[in-house]
Design a protein around this motif. Structure first.
Motif, PDB file in Angstrom:
ATOM      1  N   VAL A   1       0.825  -1.210   0.000  1.00 57.56           N
ATOM      2  CA  VAL A   1       0.000   0.000   0.000  1.00 57.56           C
ATOM      3  C   VAL A   1       0.860   1.263   0.000  1.00 57.56           C
ATOM      4  N   ILE A   2       1.898   1.305   0.852  1.00 58.20           N
ATOM      5  CA  ILE A   2       2.761   2.497   0.907  1.00 58.20           C
ATOM      6  C   ILE A   2       3.468   2.751  -0.427  1.00 58.20           C
ATOM      7  N   PRO A   3       4.085   1.720  -1.058  1.00 55.42           N
ATOM      8  CA  PRO A   3       4.695   1.970  -2.381  1.00 55.42           C
ATOM      9  C   PRO A   3       3.690   2.399  -3.437  1.00 55.42           C
ATOM     10  N   MET A   4       2.412   2.036  -3.256  1.00 56.19           N
ATOM     11  CA  MET A   4       1.375   2.484  -4.183  1.00 56.19           C
ATOM     12  C   MET A   4       0.995   3.938  -3.908  1.00 56.19           C
ATOM     13  N   LEU A   5       0.938   4.312  -2.607  1.00 61.07           N
ATOM     14  CA  LEU A   5       0.474   5.647  -2.232  1.00 61.07           C
ATOM     15  C   LEU A   5       1.497   6.738  -2.528  1.00 61.07           C
ATOM     16  N   ASN A   6       2.785   6.425  -2.358  1.00 60.17           N
ATOM     17  CA  ASN A   6       3.812   7.469  -2.480  1.00 60.17           C
ATOM     18  C   ASN A   6       3.773   8.225  -3.809  1.00 60.17           C
ATOM     19  N   PRO A   7       3.763   7.533  -4.959  1.00 54.57           N
ATOM     20  CA  PRO A   7       3.691   8.302  -6.218  1.00 54.57           C
ATOM     21  C   PRO A   7       2.379   9.048  -6.373  1.00 54.57           C
ATOM     22  N   LEU A   8       1.285   8.507  -5.824  1.00 53.66           N
ATOM     23  CA  LEU A   8      -0.005   9.201  -5.892  1.00 53.66           C
ATOM     24  C   LEU A   8       0.040  10.480  -5.064  1.00 53.66           C
ATOM     25  N   VAL A   9       0.616  10.388  -3.860  1.00 49.50           N
ATOM     26  CA  VAL A   9       0.718  11.558  -2.980  1.00 49.50           C
ATOM     27  C   VAL A   9       1.528  12.656  -3.655  1.00 49.50           C
ATOM     28  N   TYR A  10       2.682  12.285  -4.228  1.00 41.67           N
ATOM     29  CA  TYR A  10       3.552  13.285  -4.840  1.00 41.67           C
ATOM     30  C   TYR A  10       2.996  13.833  -6.147  1.00 41.67           C
ATOM     31  N   SER A  11       2.278  12.989  -6.890  1.00 38.87           N
ATOM     32  CA  SER A  11       1.744  13.467  -8.172  1.00 38.87           C
ATOM     33  C   SER A  11       0.519  14.345  -7.972  1.00 38.87           C
ATOM     34  N   LEU A  12      -0.296  14.041  -6.957  1.00 41.10           N
ATOM     35  CA  LEU A  12      -1.520  14.800  -6.733  1.00 41.10           C
ATOM     36  C   LEU A  12      -1.270  16.122  -6.006  1.00 41.10           C
ATOM     37  N   ARG A  13      -0.207  16.173  -5.188  1.00 36.55           N
ATOM     38  CA  ARG A  13       0.018  17.347  -4.350  1.00 36.55           C
ATOM     39  C   ARG A  13       1.154  18.234  -4.856  1.00 36.55           C
ATOM     40  N   ASN A  14       1.825  17.825  -5.921  1.00 36.56           N
ATOM     41  CA  ASN A  14       2.987  18.566  -6.380  1.00 36.56           C
ATOM     42  C   ASN A  14       2.700  19.201  -7.743  1.00 36.56           C
ATOM     43  N   LYS A  15       2.723  20.517  -7.787  1.00 35.05           N
ATOM     44  CA  LYS A  15       2.385  21.243  -9.014  1.00 35.05           C
ATOM     45  C   LYS A  15       3.406  20.991 -10.127  1.00 35.05           C
ATOM     46  N   GLU A  16       4.685  20.908  -9.753  1.00 36.99           N
ATOM     47  CA  GLU A  16       5.724  20.707 -10.770  1.00 36.99           C
ATOM     48  C   GLU A  16       5.597  19.343 -11.438  1.00 36.99           C
ATOM     49  N   VAL A  17       5.255  18.329 -10.638  1.00 31.72           N
ATOM     50  CA  VAL A  17       5.060  16.987 -11.198  1.00 31.72           C
ATOM     51  C   VAL A  17       3.856  16.981 -12.130  1.00 31.72           C
ATOM     52  N   LYS A  18       2.782  17.668 -11.726  1.00 30.56           N
ATOM     53  CA  LYS A  18       1.576  17.750 -12.575  1.00 30.56           C
ATOM     54  C   LYS A  18       1.891  18.463 -13.892  1.00 30.56           C
ATOM     55  N   LYS A  19       2.646  19.553 -13.806  1.00 35.57           N
ATOM     56  CA  LYS A  19       3.013  20.292 -15.023  1.00 35.57           C
ATOM     57  C   LYS A  19       3.859  19.426 -15.959  1.00 35.57           C
ATOM     58  N   ALA A  20       4.806  18.687 -15.367  1.00 37.33           N
ATOM     59  CA  ALA A  20       5.675  17.827 -16.178  1.00 37.33           C
ATOM     60  C   ALA A  20       4.864  16.719 -16.839  1.00 37.33           C
ATOM     61  N   PHE A  21       3.880  16.180 -16.115  1.00 39.20           N
ATOM     62  CA  PHE A  21       3.034  15.122 -16.666  1.00 39.20           C
ATOM     63  C   PHE A  21       2.184  15.651 -17.819  1.00 39.20           C
ATOM     64  N   ILE A  22       1.586  16.833 -17.627  1.00 30.67           N
ATOM     65  CA  ILE A  22       0.767  17.453 -18.678  1.00 30.67           C
ATOM     66  C   ILE A  22       1.611  17.750 -19.918  1.00 30.67           C
ATOM     67  N   LYS A  23       2.837  18.238 -19.678  1.00 32.30           N
ATOM     68  CA  LYS A  23       3.749  18.545 -20.788  1.00 32.30           C
ATOM     69  C   LYS A  23       4.074  17.270 -21.576  1.00 32.30           C
ATOM     70  N   LEU A  24       4.343  16.183 -20.834  1.00 33.62           N
ATOM     71  CA  LEU A  24       4.677  14.911 -21.483  1.00 33.62           C
ATOM     72  C   LEU A  24       3.497  14.392 -22.321  1.00 33.62           C
ATOM     73  N   ILE A  25       2.281  14.502 -21.775  1.00 32.69           N
ATOM     74  CA  ILE A  25       1.077  14.049 -22.478  1.00 32.69           C
ATOM     75  C   ILE A  25       0.856  14.877 -23.740  1.00 32.69           C
ATOM     76  N   GLN A  26       1.013  16.202 -23.612  1.00 31.97           N
ATOM     77  CA  GLN A  26       0.774  17.088 -24.763  1.00 31.97           C
ATOM     78  C   GLN A  26       1.780  16.842 -25.894  1.00 31.97           C
ATOM     79  N   HIS A  27       3.024  16.552 -25.527  1.00 31.54           N
ATOM     80  CA  HIS A  27       4.055  16.303 -26.532  1.00 31.54           C
ATOM     81  C   HIS A  27       3.855  14.975 -27.242  1.00 31.54           C
ATOM     82  N   ASN A  28       3.139  14.076 -26.563  1.00 32.71           N
ATOM     83  CA  ASN A  28       2.853  12.776 -27.184  1.00 32.71           C
ATOM     84  C   ASN A  28       1.514  12.756 -27.892  1.00 32.71           C
TER      85      ASN A  28
END
Length: 309
Positions: free
Chosen positions: A282-309
Protein backbone atom coordinates in the motif's frame (compact mmCIF):
# COMPACT_ATOMS: atom_id res chain seq x y z
CA UNK A 1 4.84 -28.84 10.47
CA UNK A 2 8.19 -30.19 9.42
CA UNK A 3 10.68 -30.51 12.27
CA UNK A 4 14.31 -29.96 11.39
CA UNK A 5 17.31 -30.96 13.52
CA UNK A 6 19.95 -28.62 12.24
CA UNK A 7 20.55 -25.94 9.71
CA UNK A 8 22.32 -28.19 7.21
CA UNK A 9 19.07 -30.09 6.63
CA UNK A 10 17.14 -26.95 5.74
CA UNK A 11 17.21 -26.35 2.01
CA UNK A 12 13.78 -24.71 1.76
CA UNK A 13 11.08 -23.05 3.80
CA UNK A 14 7.31 -23.35 3.64
CA UNK A 15 5.39 -20.05 3.67
CA UNK A 16 1.93 -20.32 5.21
CA UNK A 17 0.78 -17.42 3.06
CA UNK A 18 -1.75 -14.69 3.70
CA UNK A 19 -4.83 -16.90 3.88
CA UNK A 20 -5.86 -20.51 3.34
CA UNK A 21 -9.48 -19.59 2.65
CA UNK A 22 -10.09 -20.58 -1.02
CA UNK A 23 -12.97 -18.06 -1.26
CA UNK A 24 -10.59 -15.19 -0.48
CA UNK A 25 -7.63 -16.18 -2.60
CA UNK A 26 -8.91 -15.09 -6.02
CA UNK A 27 -10.41 -11.76 -4.83
CA UNK A 28 -7.17 -10.96 -2.96
CA UNK A 29 -5.11 -11.89 -6.02
CA UNK A 30 -7.15 -9.48 -8.16
CA UNK A 31 -6.79 -6.71 -5.55
CA UNK A 32 -3.02 -7.24 -5.24
CA UNK A 33 -2.64 -7.42 -9.02
CA UNK A 34 -4.35 -4.03 -9.26
CA UNK A 35 -2.18 -2.62 -6.47
CA UNK A 36 1.02 -3.97 -8.02
CA UNK A 37 0.04 -2.56 -11.41
CA UNK A 38 -0.40 0.87 -9.80
CA UNK A 39 2.99 0.43 -8.07
CA UNK A 40 4.66 -0.36 -11.40
CA UNK A 41 2.95 2.40 -13.38
CA UNK A 42 3.15 5.00 -10.58
CA UNK A 43 6.77 4.53 -9.53
CA UNK A 44 8.30 3.73 -12.91
CA UNK A 45 6.21 6.53 -14.43
CA UNK A 46 7.54 8.95 -11.80
CA UNK A 47 11.11 7.88 -12.56
CA UNK A 48 10.57 8.34 -16.30
CA UNK A 49 8.90 11.72 -15.79
CA UNK A 50 11.79 13.05 -13.71
CA UNK A 51 14.42 11.68 -16.11
CA UNK A 52 12.74 13.19 -19.19
CA UNK A 53 11.88 16.66 -17.78
CA UNK A 54 15.00 18.78 -17.29
CA UNK A 55 13.08 21.17 -15.00
CA UNK A 56 12.89 18.34 -12.45
CA UNK A 57 16.65 17.74 -12.38
CA UNK A 58 16.95 19.33 -8.95
CA UNK A 59 17.93 17.69 -5.62
CA UNK A 60 14.31 17.48 -4.44
CA UNK A 61 13.20 15.50 -7.49
CA UNK A 62 16.36 13.41 -7.71
CA UNK A 63 15.60 12.27 -4.15
CA UNK A 64 12.03 11.56 -5.26
CA UNK A 65 13.37 9.67 -8.27
CA UNK A 66 15.34 7.38 -5.96
CA UNK A 67 12.39 7.06 -3.56
CA UNK A 68 10.24 5.80 -6.44
CA UNK A 69 12.95 3.32 -7.45
CA UNK A 70 13.24 2.04 -3.88
CA UNK A 71 9.44 1.70 -3.51
CA UNK A 72 9.29 -0.33 -6.71
CA UNK A 73 12.24 -2.55 -5.70
CA UNK A 74 11.24 -3.47 -2.16
CA UNK A 75 7.63 -4.08 -3.14
CA UNK A 76 8.81 -6.26 -6.03
CA UNK A 77 10.88 -8.32 -3.59
CA UNK A 78 7.65 -9.44 -1.90
CA UNK A 79 4.48 -8.85 -3.94
CA UNK A 80 5.06 -11.41 -6.76
CA UNK A 81 5.63 -14.10 -4.09
CA UNK A 82 2.31 -13.27 -2.43
CA UNK A 83 0.43 -13.28 -5.73
CA UNK A 84 1.89 -16.68 -6.62
CA UNK A 85 0.76 -18.05 -3.26
CA UNK A 86 -2.77 -16.71 -3.75
CA UNK A 87 -3.05 -18.40 -7.15
CA UNK A 88 -2.56 -21.71 -5.38
CA UNK A 89 1.03 -21.94 -6.47
CA UNK A 90 3.96 -23.44 -4.64
CA UNK A 91 4.38 -21.95 -1.16
CA UNK A 92 7.87 -23.39 -0.88
CA UNK A 93 10.78 -20.97 -1.06
CA UNK A 94 14.37 -22.13 -1.23
CA UNK A 95 16.88 -21.29 1.50
CA UNK A 96 18.88 -19.02 -0.82
CA UNK A 97 15.77 -17.30 -2.24
CA UNK A 98 14.55 -16.62 1.29
CA UNK A 99 17.90 -15.09 2.24
CA UNK A 100 17.86 -12.99 -0.94
CA UNK A 101 14.33 -11.77 -0.19
CA UNK A 102 15.36 -10.70 3.31
CA UNK A 103 18.46 -8.95 1.95
CA UNK A 104 16.71 -6.95 -0.77
CA UNK A 105 13.59 -6.14 1.23
CA UNK A 106 15.52 -5.05 4.33
CA UNK A 107 18.06 -3.17 2.21
CA UNK A 108 15.63 -1.17 0.09
CA UNK A 109 13.25 -0.53 3.01
CA UNK A 110 16.16 0.96 4.98
CA UNK A 111 17.23 3.04 1.98
CA UNK A 112 13.75 4.57 2.01
CA UNK A 113 14.24 5.44 5.68
CA UNK A 114 17.41 7.43 4.93
CA UNK A 115 16.06 8.96 1.73
CA UNK A 116 13.11 10.40 3.66
CA UNK A 117 15.59 11.92 6.13
CA UNK A 118 17.66 13.35 3.27
CA UNK A 119 14.53 14.84 1.70
CA UNK A 120 13.60 16.46 5.03
CA UNK A 121 17.05 18.06 5.18
CA UNK A 122 16.63 19.25 1.58
CA UNK A 123 13.26 20.83 2.50
CA UNK A 124 14.87 22.49 5.53
CA UNK A 125 17.55 24.03 3.29
CA UNK A 126 14.94 25.16 0.73
CA UNK A 127 12.57 26.77 3.29
CA UNK A 128 14.93 28.02 6.00
CA UNK A 129 18.03 28.89 3.95
CA UNK A 130 16.66 29.80 0.50
CA UNK A 131 19.48 32.24 -0.29
CA UNK A 132 22.12 29.64 0.57
CA UNK A 133 20.27 26.61 -0.83
CA UNK A 134 22.55 26.14 -3.85
CA UNK A 135 25.67 26.23 -1.65
CA UNK A 136 24.17 23.85 0.94
CA UNK A 137 22.56 21.29 -1.39
CA UNK A 138 25.34 21.03 -3.93
CA UNK A 139 25.60 18.25 -6.51
CA UNK A 140 28.24 16.48 -4.44
CA UNK A 141 26.12 16.83 -1.27
CA UNK A 142 22.96 15.19 -2.61
CA UNK A 143 24.99 12.51 -4.39
CA UNK A 144 26.75 11.65 -1.13
CA UNK A 145 23.42 11.58 0.71
CA UNK A 146 21.92 9.19 -1.84
CA UNK A 147 25.02 6.99 -2.14
CA UNK A 148 25.42 6.90 1.65
CA UNK A 149 21.79 5.84 2.05
CA UNK A 150 22.36 2.81 -0.18
CA UNK A 151 25.71 1.86 1.37
CA UNK A 152 24.53 2.05 4.99
CA UNK A 153 21.26 0.28 4.22
CA UNK A 154 22.77 -2.70 2.43
CA UNK A 155 25.48 -3.02 5.07
CA UNK A 156 22.62 -3.16 7.57
CA UNK A 157 20.87 -5.85 5.46
CA UNK A 158 24.12 -7.84 5.29
CA UNK A 159 24.34 -7.81 9.09
CA UNK A 160 20.80 -9.22 9.30
CA UNK A 161 21.64 -11.96 6.79
CA UNK A 162 24.82 -12.90 8.66
CA UNK A 163 22.99 -12.83 11.99
CA UNK A 164 19.93 -14.87 10.99
CA UNK A 165 21.07 -17.33 8.35
CA UNK A 166 23.99 -18.63 10.42
CA UNK A 167 21.48 -19.89 13.01
CA UNK A 168 20.13 -23.43 13.16
CA UNK A 169 16.51 -23.94 12.13
CA UNK A 170 15.66 -26.95 14.26
CA UNK A 171 12.16 -25.95 15.40
CA UNK A 172 10.57 -25.96 11.97
CA UNK A 173 10.98 -24.87 8.38
CA UNK A 174 7.47 -23.42 8.29
CA UNK A 175 7.39 -19.60 8.24
CA UNK A 176 4.16 -18.18 9.62
CA UNK A 177 4.04 -15.35 7.12
CA UNK A 178 3.51 -14.71 3.42
CA UNK A 179 7.17 -13.78 2.85
CA UNK A 180 10.54 -14.16 4.55
CA UNK A 181 10.18 -11.44 7.16
CA UNK A 182 12.90 -11.26 9.80
CA UNK A 183 10.77 -11.73 12.97
CA UNK A 184 8.93 -14.69 11.41
CA UNK A 185 12.24 -16.38 10.49
CA UNK A 186 13.76 -15.79 13.93
CA UNK A 187 10.73 -17.47 15.50
CA UNK A 188 11.73 -20.86 14.02
CA UNK A 189 15.41 -20.89 15.00
CA UNK A 190 16.82 -23.23 17.63
CA UNK A 191 18.17 -20.70 20.06
CA UNK A 192 16.63 -18.37 22.60
CA UNK A 193 15.86 -15.36 20.44
CA UNK A 194 15.47 -12.81 23.19
CA UNK A 195 18.99 -11.41 22.85
CA UNK A 196 18.89 -11.48 19.04
CA UNK A 197 15.46 -9.84 19.01
CA UNK A 198 16.85 -7.07 21.22
CA UNK A 199 19.83 -6.65 18.87
CA UNK A 200 17.43 -6.48 15.91
CA UNK A 201 15.25 -3.98 17.77
CA UNK A 202 18.26 -1.81 18.65
CA UNK A 203 19.64 -1.82 15.09
CA UNK A 204 16.27 -1.00 13.52
CA UNK A 205 15.54 1.56 16.24
CA UNK A 206 18.91 3.23 15.60
CA UNK A 207 18.17 3.44 11.88
CA UNK A 208 14.65 4.78 12.40
CA UNK A 209 15.38 7.15 15.27
CA UNK A 210 18.41 8.66 13.54
CA UNK A 211 16.30 9.32 10.45
CA UNK A 212 13.41 10.55 12.58
CA UNK A 213 15.73 12.86 14.51
CA UNK A 214 16.83 14.46 11.23
CA UNK A 215 13.21 14.64 10.00
CA UNK A 216 11.79 16.05 13.25
CA UNK A 217 14.62 18.55 13.66
CA UNK A 218 14.21 19.69 10.05
CA UNK A 219 10.46 20.12 10.44
CA UNK A 220 10.82 21.91 13.75
CA UNK A 221 13.14 24.45 12.11
CA UNK A 222 10.81 24.67 9.11
CA UNK A 223 7.85 25.29 11.44
CA UNK A 224 9.75 28.04 13.27
CA UNK A 225 10.73 29.61 9.94
CA UNK A 226 7.11 29.53 8.68
CA UNK A 227 5.88 31.24 11.86
CA UNK A 228 8.39 34.03 11.30
CA UNK A 229 7.26 34.58 7.71
CA UNK A 230 5.13 37.68 7.13
CA UNK A 231 4.18 36.84 3.57
CA UNK A 232 1.08 34.71 2.91
CA UNK A 233 2.58 33.50 -0.35
CA UNK A 234 5.70 32.45 1.58
CA UNK A 235 3.54 30.39 3.95
CA UNK A 236 1.80 28.67 1.05
CA UNK A 237 5.05 27.99 -0.80
CA UNK A 238 6.71 26.49 2.28
CA UNK A 239 3.69 24.30 3.08
CA UNK A 240 3.41 23.22 -0.55
CA UNK A 241 7.11 22.24 -0.54
CA UNK A 242 6.74 20.03 2.53
CA UNK A 243 3.17 18.69 2.34
CA UNK A 244 3.80 15.61 0.19
CA UNK A 245 6.91 14.59 2.08
CA UNK A 246 5.23 15.07 5.46
CA UNK A 247 2.28 12.92 4.35
CA UNK A 248 4.62 10.15 3.18
CA UNK A 249 6.64 10.27 6.41
CA UNK A 250 3.49 10.07 8.55
CA UNK A 251 2.14 7.03 6.69
CA UNK A 252 5.48 5.23 6.51
CA UNK A 253 6.66 5.66 10.10
CA UNK A 254 3.22 5.14 11.59
CA UNK A 255 3.09 1.69 10.01
CA UNK A 256 6.69 0.74 10.84
CA UNK A 257 6.37 1.77 14.48
CA UNK A 258 3.21 -0.28 14.84
CA UNK A 259 4.88 -3.30 13.27
CA UNK A 260 8.33 -3.46 14.80
CA UNK A 261 8.52 -1.32 17.90
CA UNK A 262 6.31 -3.49 20.08
CA UNK A 263 7.24 -6.41 22.36
CA UNK A 264 7.17 -9.83 20.72
CA UNK A 265 4.65 -10.98 23.33
CA UNK A 266 2.07 -8.53 21.96
CA UNK A 267 2.54 -9.61 18.33
CA UNK A 268 -0.32 -11.29 16.54
CA UNK A 269 0.56 -13.16 13.35
CA UNK A 270 -2.64 -12.02 11.66
CA UNK A 271 -2.05 -8.41 12.69
CA UNK A 272 1.56 -8.60 11.48
CA UNK A 273 0.42 -9.95 8.12
CA UNK A 274 -2.11 -7.14 7.64
CA UNK A 275 0.45 -4.54 8.64
CA UNK A 276 3.01 -6.14 6.31
CA UNK A 277 0.54 -5.89 3.41
CA UNK A 278 0.28 -2.20 4.14
CA UNK A 279 3.99 -1.41 4.16
CA UNK A 280 5.00 -3.81 1.36
CA UNK A 281 2.21 -2.89 -1.07
CA UNK A 282 0.00 0.00 0.00
CA UNK A 283 2.76 2.50 0.91
CA UNK A 284 4.70 1.97 -2.38
CA UNK A 285 1.38 2.48 -4.18
CA UNK A 286 0.47 5.65 -2.23
CA UNK A 287 3.81 7.47 -2.48
CA UNK A 288 3.69 8.30 -6.22
CA UNK A 289 0.00 9.20 -5.89
CA UNK A 290 0.72 11.56 -2.98
CA UNK A 291 3.55 13.28 -4.84
CA UNK A 292 1.74 13.47 -8.17
CA UNK A 293 -1.52 14.80 -6.73
CA UNK A 294 0.02 17.35 -4.35
CA UNK A 295 2.99 18.57 -6.38
CA UNK A 296 2.38 21.24 -9.01
CA UNK A 297 5.72 20.71 -10.77
CA UNK A 298 5.06 16.99 -11.20
CA UNK A 299 1.58 17.75 -12.57
CA UNK A 300 3.01 20.29 -15.02
CA UNK A 301 5.68 17.83 -16.18
CA UNK A 302 3.03 15.12 -16.67
CA UNK A 303 0.77 17.45 -18.68
CA UNK A 304 3.75 18.54 -20.79
CA UNK A 305 4.68 14.91 -21.48
CA UNK A 306 1.08 14.05 -22.48
CA UNK A 307 0.77 17.09 -24.76
CA UNK A 308 4.06 16.30 -26.53
CA UNK A 309 2.85 12.78 -27.18
Amino acid sequence: MTVMRNRTEVTEFILLGLTNDPDLQLPLFIIFLLIYTIILVGNLGMILLIVLDSRLHTPMYIFLDNLSLVDFCYSSAVTPTVMTELLGGDKIISYNDCAAQVFFFAGFATVENYLLASMAYDHYAAVCKPLHYTTIMTTSMYRWLITGSYIISFMNASIHIADIFTLSFCKSNVIHHFFCDIPAIMAITCFDNQVRELVLLYIESLNMFFALFVICTSYFLIFVSIIKMHSTSGHHKAISTCASHFTTVSICYGTVFFMYLQPSSSHSMDTDKLTSVFYTMVIPMLNPLVYSLRNKEVKKAFIKLIQHN
